[in-house]
Design an enzyme around this catalytic site. Sequence first.
Site, PDB file in Angstrom:
ATOM      1  CB  CYS A  27       5.892   5.096   6.689  1.00  0.00           C
ATOM      2  SG  CYS A  27       4.132   5.405   6.397  1.00  0.00           S
ATOM      3  CG  ASP A  61       4.502  -3.740   1.932  1.00  0.00           C
ATOM      4  OD1 ASP A  61       5.422  -4.552   2.145  1.00  0.00           O
ATOM      5  OD2 ASP A  61       3.950  -3.084   2.833  1.00  0.00           O
TER       6      ASP A  61
END
Length: 221
Positions: free
Chosen positions: A7, A128
């Site tokens: 990412c 996360d």
Amino acid sequence: MSMIKICGLTRYEDIEAVNSYLPDFIGFIFYRKSKRYIEPEKAAALKKALDKRIKAVGVFVNEDIDELTDTALKVGLDIVQLHGGEDNDYIKEVKDRTGLEVWKAFGIKDGFNIERINRCAADRVLADAYTESYGGAGRIFNWDIIKTAENARNKIILAGGLDSMNIESAARNAAPYALDLSSGVETGGFKDEKKIKEIVRIVRNLESKAGERYGIPKTRK
């Protein structure tokens, strides 16, 4: 075994690196407060250079749906990832407007109510470490928390402090649908081709071993 997402791509050098080693997904960040923010026009140009075997994920935070839809179409995204306070109604509208798969991010900490994941209308959930600000925390959380989610293996993308030192443990112990890396494949704030290569090598090696053990045919070149 788990798939791989790299990412926060912002440069043609990043595209060249992922094209060489073929992770399953890459991410463009369209949150203006992120240090990895990329203008949609530039992302569209990078997407054209991206190997067609790699899917492009667009990361948004509490974005106006009209703006999100316009960006998704302009860039040619394959997946929309929501990293703010978006609810199920918002998720469903994004699906209807874009026709794309939607991922929703959750910050995980001790005491997290796993039913929030089980009830989420998104196709996948990114887990996360919890932070009070939007975006990745860059640190590991207790992976045992997410193992109790329904269909966790097919739904959860694991993020947070992943790098070449812990990626094998993450793949084996958390066994997520995918592993999401950003700072863990960077040097000096930029994507590092050698680190991307090493991450892909480690995860693909695990996949190869699993295929040999269980008789799973190889699907990648």
